[in-house]
Design a protein around this motif. Sequence first.
Motif, PDB file in Angstrom:
ATOM      1  N   UNK A  81       7.749  23.918  28.648  1.00  0.00           N
ATOM      2  CA  UNK A  81       8.503  23.426  27.488  1.00  0.00           C
ATOM      3  C   UNK A  81       9.549  22.405  27.935  1.00  0.00           C
ATOM      4  N   UNK A  82       9.679  21.339  27.146  1.00  0.00           N
ATOM      5  CA  UNK A  82      10.639  20.290  27.506  1.00  0.00           C
ATOM      6  C   UNK A  82      12.065  20.791  27.320  1.00  0.00           C
ATOM      7  N   UNK A  83      12.963  20.216  28.098  1.00  0.00           N
ATOM      8  CA  UNK A  83      14.377  20.572  27.977  1.00  0.00           C
ATOM      9  C   UNK A  83      15.070  19.522  27.096  1.00  0.00           C
ATOM     10  N   UNK A  84      15.721  20.004  26.049  1.00  0.00           N
ATOM     11  CA  UNK A  84      16.312  19.097  25.057  1.00  0.00           C
ATOM     12  C   UNK A  84      17.799  19.429  24.901  1.00  0.00           C
ATOM     13  N   UNK A  85      18.644  18.398  24.973  1.00  0.00           N
ATOM     14  CA  UNK A  85      20.090  18.580  24.784  1.00  0.00           C
ATOM     15  C   UNK A  85      20.529  17.824  23.537  1.00  0.00           C
ATOM     16  N   UNK A  86      21.325  18.474  22.734  1.00  0.00           N
ATOM     17  CA  UNK A  86      21.879  17.833  21.532  1.00  0.00           C
ATOM     18  C   UNK A  86      23.366  17.656  21.790  1.00  0.00           C
ATOM     19  N   UNK A  87      23.805  16.436  22.011  1.00  0.00           N
ATOM     20  CA  UNK A  87      25.207  16.182  22.316  1.00  0.00           C
ATOM     21  C   UNK A  87      25.830  15.511  21.095  1.00  0.00           C
ATOM     22  N   UNK A  88      26.916  16.112  20.590  1.00  0.00           N
ATOM     23  CA  UNK A  88      27.428  15.660  19.289  1.00  0.00           C
ATOM     24  C   UNK A  88      28.932  15.864  19.194  1.00  0.00           C
ATOM     25  N   UNK A  89      29.534  15.113  18.291  1.00  0.00           N
ATOM     26  CA  UNK A  89      30.914  15.377  17.883  1.00  0.00           C
ATOM     27  C   UNK A  89      30.923  15.640  16.389  1.00  0.00           C
ATOM     28  N   UNK A  90      31.815  16.498  15.956  1.00  0.00           N
ATOM     29  CA  UNK A  90      32.002  16.750  14.525  1.00  0.00           C
ATOM     30  C   UNK A  90      33.469  17.058  14.293  1.00  0.00           C
ATOM     31  N   UNK A 120      19.040  21.658  16.711  1.00  0.00           N
ATOM     32  CA  UNK A 120      18.874  22.444  17.954  1.00  0.00           C
ATOM     33  C   UNK A 120      17.879  23.576  17.741  1.00  0.00           C
ATOM     34  N   UNK A 121      17.983  24.224  16.595  1.00  0.00           N
ATOM     35  CA  UNK A 121      17.073  25.335  16.301  1.00  0.00           C
ATOM     36  C   UNK A 121      15.631  24.826  16.200  1.00  0.00           C
ATOM     37  N   UNK A 122      15.455  23.711  15.499  1.00  0.00           N
ATOM     38  CA  UNK A 122      14.108  23.160  15.304  1.00  0.00           C
ATOM     39  C   UNK A 122      13.517  22.632  16.610  1.00  0.00           C
ATOM     40  N   UNK A 123      14.372  22.089  17.453  1.00  0.00           N
ATOM     41  CA  UNK A 123      13.894  21.474  18.695  1.00  0.00           C
ATOM     42  C   UNK A 123      13.811  22.480  19.841  1.00  0.00           C
ATOM     43  N   UNK A 124      14.423  23.636  19.660  1.00  0.00           N
ATOM     44  CA  UNK A 124      14.546  24.574  20.779  1.00  0.00           C
ATOM     45  C   UNK A 124      15.463  23.997  21.846  1.00  0.00           C
ATOM     46  N   UNK A 125      16.528  23.327  21.399  1.00  0.00           N
ATOM     47  CA  UNK A 125      17.417  22.628  22.340  1.00  0.00           C
ATOM     48  C   UNK A 125      18.765  23.308  22.518  1.00  0.00           C
ATOM     49  N   UNK A 126      19.516  22.792  23.463  1.00  0.00           N
ATOM     50  CA  UNK A 126      20.852  23.308  23.774  1.00  0.00           C
ATOM     51  C   UNK A 126      21.904  22.408  23.160  1.00  0.00           C
ATOM     52  N   UNK A 127      22.911  23.009  22.510  1.00  0.00           N
ATOM     53  CA  UNK A 127      23.990  22.227  21.907  1.00  0.00           C
ATOM     54  C   UNK A 127      25.072  21.929  22.932  1.00  0.00           C
ATOM     55  N   UNK A 128      25.537  20.686  22.926  1.00  0.00           N
ATOM     56  CA  UNK A 128      26.688  20.312  23.753  1.00  0.00           C
ATOM     57  C   UNK A 128      27.696  19.651  22.817  1.00  0.00           C
ATOM     58  N   UNK A 129      28.832  20.306  22.617  1.00  0.00           N
ATOM     59  CA  UNK A 129      29.836  19.762  21.690  1.00  0.00           C
ATOM     60  C   UNK A 129      30.827  18.873  22.440  1.00  0.00           C
ATOM     61  N   UNK A 154      19.539  16.755  33.520  1.00  0.00           N
ATOM     62  CA  UNK A 154      18.304  17.529  33.686  1.00  0.00           C
ATOM     63  C   UNK A 154      17.413  17.499  32.442  1.00  0.00           C
ATOM     64  N   UNK A 155      17.950  17.041  31.323  1.00  0.00           N
ATOM     65  CA  UNK A 155      17.193  17.113  30.059  1.00  0.00           C
ATOM     66  C   UNK A 155      16.045  16.103  30.034  1.00  0.00           C
ATOM     67  N   UNK A 205      20.424   7.807  35.800  1.00  0.00           N
ATOM     68  CA  UNK A 205      20.004   9.214  35.659  1.00  0.00           C
ATOM     69  C   UNK A 205      19.259   9.486  34.355  1.00  0.00           C
ATOM     70  N   UNK A 206      19.541   8.705  33.326  1.00  0.00           N
ATOM     71  CA  UNK A 206      18.953   8.999  32.011  1.00  0.00           C
ATOM     72  C   UNK A 206      17.787   8.076  31.679  1.00  0.00           C
ATOM     73  N   UNK A 207      17.350   7.281  32.677  1.00  0.00           N
ATOM     74  CA  UNK A 207      16.230   6.368  32.446  1.00  0.00           C
ATOM     75  C   UNK A 207      14.966   7.174  32.111  1.00  0.00           C
ATOM     76  N   UNK A 208      14.191   6.667  31.164  1.00  0.00           N
ATOM     77  CA  UNK A 208      12.913   7.265  30.742  1.00  0.00           C
ATOM     78  C   UNK A 208      13.053   8.606  30.025  1.00  0.00           C
ATOM     79  N   UNK A 209      14.270   8.951  29.622  1.00  0.00           N
ATOM     80  CA  UNK A 209      14.404  10.139  28.775  1.00  0.00           C
ATOM     81  C   UNK A 209      14.120   9.744  27.330  1.00  0.00           C
ATOM     82  N   UNK A 210      13.724  10.726  26.550  1.00  0.00           N
ATOM     83  CA  UNK A 210      13.555  10.553  25.103  1.00  0.00           C
ATOM     84  C   UNK A 210      14.942  10.637  24.471  1.00  0.00           C
TER      85      UNK A 210
END
Length: 184
Positions: free
Chosen positions: A1-10, A23-32, A49-50, A83-88
């Motif tokens: 399974x791919x590793x997905x990070x959701x980085x956001x401000x609110x 995050x729930x739909x993607x199976x990802x980790x939240x980073x606030x 690492x994502x 480090x983030x080259x070729x990431x989605x």
Amino acid sequence: MASIAIVYHSGYGHTQRQAQVIAEAAGGQLIAIDADGNLPEAAWAQLDAADAIILGAPTYMGGPSWQFKKFADASSKPWYSRNWKDKIFAGFTNSASTNGDKGKTLDYFYTLAMQHGGLWVGLGEVASNSKAATRNDLNWIGVFQGAAATTPSDASVAEMLPGDLETSRVLGRRVAQVAAKWAR
Ligand SMILES: Cc1cc2nc3c(=O)[nH]c(=O)nc-3n(C[C@H](O)[C@H](O)[C@H](O)COP(=O)(O)O)c2cc1C
């Protein structure tokens, strides 16, 4: 399974709700990103690492909040080392007006992703724009670059519109599908 990070401000929790749905739909980790524009130190390694990074911020004054921009500027460090080259990458935003210049925020996320050498994933859904369409239909706002939500200025987090949250869910699922293929 791919590793997905959701980085956001609110600032007030609305964009955070979008982030949680994604995050729930993607199976990802939240980073606030916190109120000072900082991330927990360990989050940088998590992002490195994502396989996919989903960017989110409210639209404030026609662009992402300054806290998000501080994070983006701090990402010049992984930018130098590529480090983030070729990431989605993908993105989401929320604002009070239907348009509200949300497109500028999504444009900014796209540009940031391109600076990092990433690959952009849009929503992949048509707009609900027929006469029969209702405000709670998928992508009623008609944005294709990412997931856009419109929350009336006096609406609580609980009052966010289900159609917009479903649109966010669709983006999360799509990123997970694309990232799984890409990470193979
Ligand atoms: C400083 C500030 C600037 C804003 N600028 C815009 C804007 O340019 N366009 C818009 O439609 N809404 C704008 N809004 C409304 C917010 O985007 C809206 O309240 C959103 O739900 C806030 O998300 P949050 O709870 O994640 O902070 C602004 C709000 C603030 C506090």
